[in-house]
Design an enzyme around this catalytic site. Structure first.
Site, PDB file in Angstrom:
ATOM      1  N   TYR A 180       0.833  -1.206   0.000  1.00  0.00           N
ATOM      2  CA  TYR A 180       0.000   0.000   0.000  1.00  0.00           C
ATOM      3  C   TYR A 180       0.867   1.255   0.000  1.00  0.00           C
ATOM      4  CZ  TYR A 180      -3.712   3.245   1.449  1.00  0.00           C
ATOM      5  OH  TYR A 180      -4.606   4.289   1.522  1.00  0.00           O
ATOM      6  N   VAL A 222      -9.882   1.858  12.635  1.00  0.00           N
ATOM      7  CA  VAL A 222     -10.094   2.018  14.068  1.00  0.00           C
ATOM      8  C   VAL A 222     -11.424   2.692  14.424  1.00  0.00           C
ATOM      9  CG1 VAL A 222      -8.730   4.168  14.290  1.00  0.00           C
ATOM     10  CG2 VAL A 222      -8.947   2.618  16.229  1.00  0.00           C
ATOM     11  N   PRO A 241       0.828  -0.046  21.652  1.00  0.00           N
ATOM     12  CA  PRO A 241       0.700   0.323  23.064  1.00  0.00           C
ATOM     13  C   PRO A 241      -0.492   1.251  23.343  1.00  0.00           C
ATOM     14  CG  PRO A 241       2.389   1.654  22.023  1.00  0.00           C
ATOM     15  CD  PRO A 241       1.864   0.719  20.949  1.00  0.00           C
ATOM     16  N   ARG A 308       3.822   5.167  14.519  1.00  0.00           N
ATOM     17  CA  ARG A 308       3.640   5.563  15.923  1.00  0.00           C
ATOM     18  C   ARG A 308       3.002   6.921  16.099  1.00  0.00           C
ATOM     19  NH1 ARG A 308       9.676   3.856  17.218  1.00  0.00           N
ATOM     20  NH2 ARG A 308       9.685   4.376  15.006  1.00  0.00           N
ATOM     21  N   ARG A 310       1.060  10.384  13.786  1.00  0.00           N
ATOM     22  CA  ARG A 310       0.642  10.914  12.478  1.00  0.00           C
ATOM     23  C   ARG A 310      -0.224  12.148  12.696  1.00  0.00           C
ATOM     24  NH1 ARG A 310      -2.444   6.763   8.979  1.00  0.00           N
ATOM     25  NH2 ARG A 310      -0.412   5.809   8.613  1.00  0.00           N
TER      26      ARG A 310
HETATM   27  N1  NAD Z   1     -10.204   6.692   4.232  1.00  0.00           N
HETATM   28  C1  NAD Z   1      -8.979   7.056   4.569  1.00  0.00           C
HETATM   29  O1  NAD Z   1      -8.690   7.298   5.743  1.00  0.00           O
HETATM   30  C2  NAD Z   1      -7.913   7.223   3.523  1.00  0.00           C
HETATM   31  C3  NAD Z   1      -6.672   7.724   3.927  1.00  0.00           C
HETATM   32  C4  NAD Z   1      -5.683   7.890   2.973  1.00  0.00           C
HETATM   33  C5  NAD Z   1      -5.928   7.601   1.640  1.00  0.00           C
HETATM   34  N2  NAD Z   1      -7.145   7.127   1.290  1.00  0.00           N
HETATM   35  C6  NAD Z   1      -7.357   6.773  -0.114  1.00  0.00           C
HETATM   36  O2  NAD Z   1      -8.632   7.215  -0.553  1.00  0.00           O
HETATM   37  C7  NAD Z   1      -9.184   6.272  -1.465  1.00  0.00           C
HETATM   38  C8  NAD Z   1     -10.575   5.838  -1.007  1.00  0.00           C
HETATM   39  O3  NAD Z   1     -10.501   5.286   0.294  1.00  0.00           O
HETATM   40  P1  NAD Z   1     -11.793   4.736   1.055  1.00  0.00           P
HETATM   41  O4  NAD Z   1     -11.566   4.951   2.492  1.00  0.00           O
HETATM   42  O5  NAD Z   1     -13.006   5.286   0.407  1.00  0.00           O
HETATM   43  O6  NAD Z   1     -11.662   3.175   0.777  1.00  0.00           O
HETATM   44  P2  NAD Z   1     -12.725   2.095   0.293  1.00  0.00           P
HETATM   45  O7  NAD Z   1     -12.044   0.755   0.443  1.00  0.00           O
HETATM   46  O8  NAD Z   1     -14.030   2.305   0.973  1.00  0.00           O
HETATM   47  O9  NAD Z   1     -12.919   2.448  -1.248  1.00  0.00           O
HETATM   48  C9  NAD Z   1     -12.056   1.990  -2.257  1.00  0.00           C
HETATM   49  C10 NAD Z   1     -12.897   1.631  -3.472  1.00  0.00           C
HETATM   50  O10 NAD Z   1     -12.023   1.171  -4.520  1.00  0.00           O
HETATM   51  C11 NAD Z   1     -12.558  -0.005  -5.100  1.00  0.00           C
HETATM   52  N3  NAD Z   1     -11.437  -0.780  -5.681  1.00  0.00           N
HETATM   53  C12 NAD Z   1     -10.407  -1.373  -5.034  1.00  0.00           C
HETATM   54  N4  NAD Z   1      -9.578  -1.974  -5.921  1.00  0.00           N
HETATM   55  C13 NAD Z   1     -10.065  -1.727  -7.166  1.00  0.00           C
HETATM   56  C14 NAD Z   1      -9.667  -2.082  -8.500  1.00  0.00           C
HETATM   57  N5  NAD Z   1      -8.569  -2.818  -8.724  1.00  0.00           N
HETATM   58  N6  NAD Z   1     -10.434  -1.664  -9.542  1.00  0.00           N
HETATM   59  C15 NAD Z   1     -11.571  -0.930  -9.316  1.00  0.00           C
HETATM   60  N7  NAD Z   1     -11.995  -0.576  -8.080  1.00  0.00           N
HETATM   61  C16 NAD Z   1     -11.260  -0.970  -7.026  1.00  0.00           C
HETATM   62  C17 NAD Z   1     -13.266  -0.701  -3.932  1.00  0.00           C
HETATM   63  O11 NAD Z   1     -14.229  -1.653  -4.319  1.00  0.00           O
HETATM   64  C18 NAD Z   1     -13.879   0.484  -3.194  1.00  0.00           C
HETATM   65  O12 NAD Z   1     -15.148   0.818  -3.681  1.00  0.00           O
HETATM   66  C19 NAD Z   1      -8.171   5.136  -1.583  1.00  0.00           C
HETATM   67  O13 NAD Z   1      -7.358   5.372  -2.710  1.00  0.00           O
HETATM   68  C20 NAD Z   1      -7.340   5.280  -0.335  1.00  0.00           C
HETATM   69  O14 NAD Z   1      -6.044   4.790  -0.506  1.00  0.00           O
HETATM   70  C21 NAD Z   1      -8.138   6.919   2.199  1.00  0.00           C
HETATM   71  O1  UDX Z   2      -9.407  -2.128  16.327  1.00  0.00           O
HETATM   72  C1  UDX Z   2      -8.424  -1.380  16.134  1.00  0.00           C
HETATM   73  C2  UDX Z   2      -7.944  -1.020  14.856  1.00  0.00           C
HETATM   74  C3  UDX Z   2      -6.849  -0.207  14.766  1.00  0.00           C
HETATM   75  N1  UDX Z   2      -6.245   0.280  15.881  1.00  0.00           N
HETATM   76  C4  UDX Z   2      -5.100   1.202  15.802  1.00  0.00           C
HETATM   77  O2  UDX Z   2      -5.606   2.398  15.239  1.00  0.00           O
HETATM   78  C5  UDX Z   2      -4.599   3.048  14.472  1.00  0.00           C
HETATM   79  C6  UDX Z   2      -5.191   3.370  13.109  1.00  0.00           C
HETATM   80  O3  UDX Z   2      -5.388   2.177  12.398  1.00  0.00           O
HETATM   81  P1  UDX Z   2      -6.319   2.066  11.101  1.00  0.00           P
HETATM   82  O4  UDX Z   2      -6.358   0.624  10.728  1.00  0.00           O
HETATM   83  O5  UDX Z   2      -7.589   2.757  11.338  1.00  0.00           O
HETATM   84  O6  UDX Z   2      -5.581   2.905   9.977  1.00  0.00           O
HETATM   85  P2  UDX Z   2      -4.043   3.333   9.734  1.00  0.00           P
HETATM   86  O7  UDX Z   2      -3.856   4.676  10.318  1.00  0.00           O
HETATM   87  O8  UDX Z   2      -3.097   2.279  10.172  1.00  0.00           O
HETATM   88  O9  UDX Z   2      -4.024   3.401   8.171  1.00  0.00           O
HETATM   89  C7  UDX Z   2      -4.911   4.341   7.576  1.00  0.00           C
HETATM   90  O10 UDX Z   2      -4.259   5.505   7.291  1.00  0.00           O
HETATM   91  C8  UDX Z   2      -3.794   5.757   6.023  1.00  0.00           C
HETATM   92  C9  UDX Z   2      -4.766   5.426   4.972  1.00  0.00           C
HETATM   93  O11 UDX Z   2      -4.189   5.508   3.708  1.00  0.00           O
HETATM   94  C10 UDX Z   2      -5.385   4.123   5.157  1.00  0.00           C
HETATM   95  O12 UDX Z   2      -6.543   4.151   4.387  1.00  0.00           O
HETATM   96  C11 UDX Z   2      -5.785   3.771   6.522  1.00  0.00           C
HETATM   97  O13 UDX Z   2      -5.824   2.420   6.609  1.00  0.00           O
HETATM   98  C12 UDX Z   2      -3.415   2.110  14.440  1.00  0.00           C
HETATM   99  O14 UDX Z   2      -2.468   2.529  15.356  1.00  0.00           O
HETATM  100  C13 UDX Z   2      -3.976   0.750  14.875  1.00  0.00           C
HETATM  101  O15 UDX Z   2      -3.039   0.000  15.590  1.00  0.00           O
HETATM  102  C14 UDX Z   2      -6.725  -0.056  17.139  1.00  0.00           C
HETATM  103  O16 UDX Z   2      -6.186   0.379  18.181  1.00  0.00           O
HETATM  104  N2  UDX Z   2      -7.783  -0.884  17.231  1.00  0.00           N
END
Ligand code: NAD
Ligand code: UDX
Length: 350
Positions: A180, A222, A241, A308, A310
């Protein structure tokens, strides 16, 4: 009047056939001419926008926003890996053959929850690399502007805090998250190479943790985990932690930032996120207090390479886009709670 949304289940490997990348062009090639259709009378009044990943969490909210403008026609490409047709149901009222001429591409397609992106890591990196290459090929062919939703994960486990866009990051290239985070880093590289080499109009958003209604209940991230657990009377699972931090942005703020970036003049990368920073223990305590004061908080094992700390530095977004988030975590959590209560069928106690 909008023409309705055309939606199709599509995977980028299929899309490869449709988007010619034309990598034989030299560095001196002038920018591509926008599609001549853009200048026609019909298309001056109708912006055609492709949203990849539009059936997902952020993507479906973005589609709602774009559809508010009646002159927009929105096309969604999604393979439903983590997205759902339900998220778009209200817009699906017209079925027509796909017009592959678009003016803008919001390229979101990629699983975002660590559980889902680690499930099939080869597919995740293919989606990020081949998928982005194909969307850039399409942008080049039709002269469209393309926005990539990159991520705060490009900063890895950051040694600089808060993170601004000039930081190059601290990423493990062979770790379980690298499909990723390295995938998104390559996607950013491809965007800039197409921009420099082919004159493509690009926009890069570095999105920080976003939450809100419509997240999959069992998405694994989370905020959705804690809210679902609180509503099901299950212990909130803080991964150890628990002192690790994240900064959570409400989805309507995020969508507003993405649209401003697309419409503005700056390529980015630009951080879009809410600088309000919380430890995971603090997040659990907030969810407990607001949603279910009886629920337990329990400490469980973490996964490898978990960042750790962000927190976005959003100076650039403020200055260049006039954007900053409006919704604080304590105001956004109840909005998400409401949606989760409906979907889990857990009414509020009186
Ligand atoms: N939500 C966040 O906190 C977060 C943070 C950083 C970046 N992003 C980015 O924002 C975008 C959207 O995130 P989200 O939270 O809505 O995630 P999500 O998983 O809800 O949405 C992703 C969508 O992409 C589609 N998809 C995945 N692989 C595909 C493929 N090969 N071809 C066509 N469609 C495909 C999935 O079916 C889904 O509808 C992603 O690119 C993600 O990396 C999200
Ligand atoms: O049940 C849980 C899930 C997660 N966590 C913690 O919560 C924090 C956030 O975890 P998440 O799985 O929500 O997401 P992350 O911050 O690791 O990654 C995220 O941020 C960047 C985006 O691009 C990604 O879409 C998103 O997955 C981590 O420290 C994880 O250890 C918990 O404490 N409990």
């Amino acid at each position: 009047m909008h023409l309705g949304i055309r939606q199709f289940k599509k995977d980028f490997e299929v899309m490869a056939k449709e988007a010619s990348n034309g990598d034989h062009n030299s560095a001196t090639k002038p920018p591509p001419t926008p599609s001549p259709l853009r200048n026609s009378k019909f298309f001056q009044s109708n912006m055609r926008i492709l949203v990849t990943g539009g059936a997902g969490f952020i993507g479906s909210h973005l589609v709602d926003k774009l559809m508010e403008n009646e002159k927009n026609e929105v096309i969604v490409a999604d393979n439903y890996f983590t997205g759902s047709k339900d998220n778009l149901r209200k817009w699906i009222d017209v079925t027509e053959p796909l017009l592959i001429e678009v003016d803008q591409i919001y390229h979101l397609a990629c699983p975002a929850s660590p559980i889902f992106y680690k499930y099939n890591p080869v597919k995740t990196i293919k989606t990020n690399v081949i998928g982005t290459l194909n969307m850039l090929g399409l942008a080049k062919r039709v002269g469209a502007r393309i926005l990539l939703t990159s991520t705060s994960e490009v900063y890895g486990d950051p040694l600089v805090h808060p993170q601004d866009e000039s930081y190059w990051g601290n990423v493990n290239p062979i770790g379980v998250r690298s499909c990723y985070d390295e995938g998104k880093r390559v996607a950013e590289t491809l965007m800039f190479d197409y921009h420099r080499q082919h004159g493509i109009e690009i926009r890069i958003a570095r999105i920080f943790n976003t939450y809100g209604p419509r997240m999959n209940i069992d998405d694994g991230r989370v905020v959705s985990n804690f809210i679902a657990q609180a509503l099901r009377d299950e212990p909130l699972t803080v991964q150890s932690p628990g002192t690790q931090t994240r900064s959570f942005c409400y989805v309507s703020d995020m969508v507003d930032g993405l649209v401003r970036l697309m419409e503005g003049d700056n390529t980015g990368p630009i951080n879009i996120g809410n600088p309000g920073e919380f430890t995971m223990i603090e997040l659990a305590e907030n969810v407990k207090e607001l949603i279910n004061p009886e629920v337990e908080i329990t400490m469980v094992e973490n996964t490898p390479d978990d960042p750790r700390q962000r927190k976005p530095d959003i100076t650039k977004a403020k200055e260049l886009l006039g954007w900053e988030p409006k919704i604080k975590l304590r105001d956004g959590l109840p909005l998400m709670e409401e949606d989760f209560r409906l979907r889990l069928d857990v009414p509020k106690k009186k």
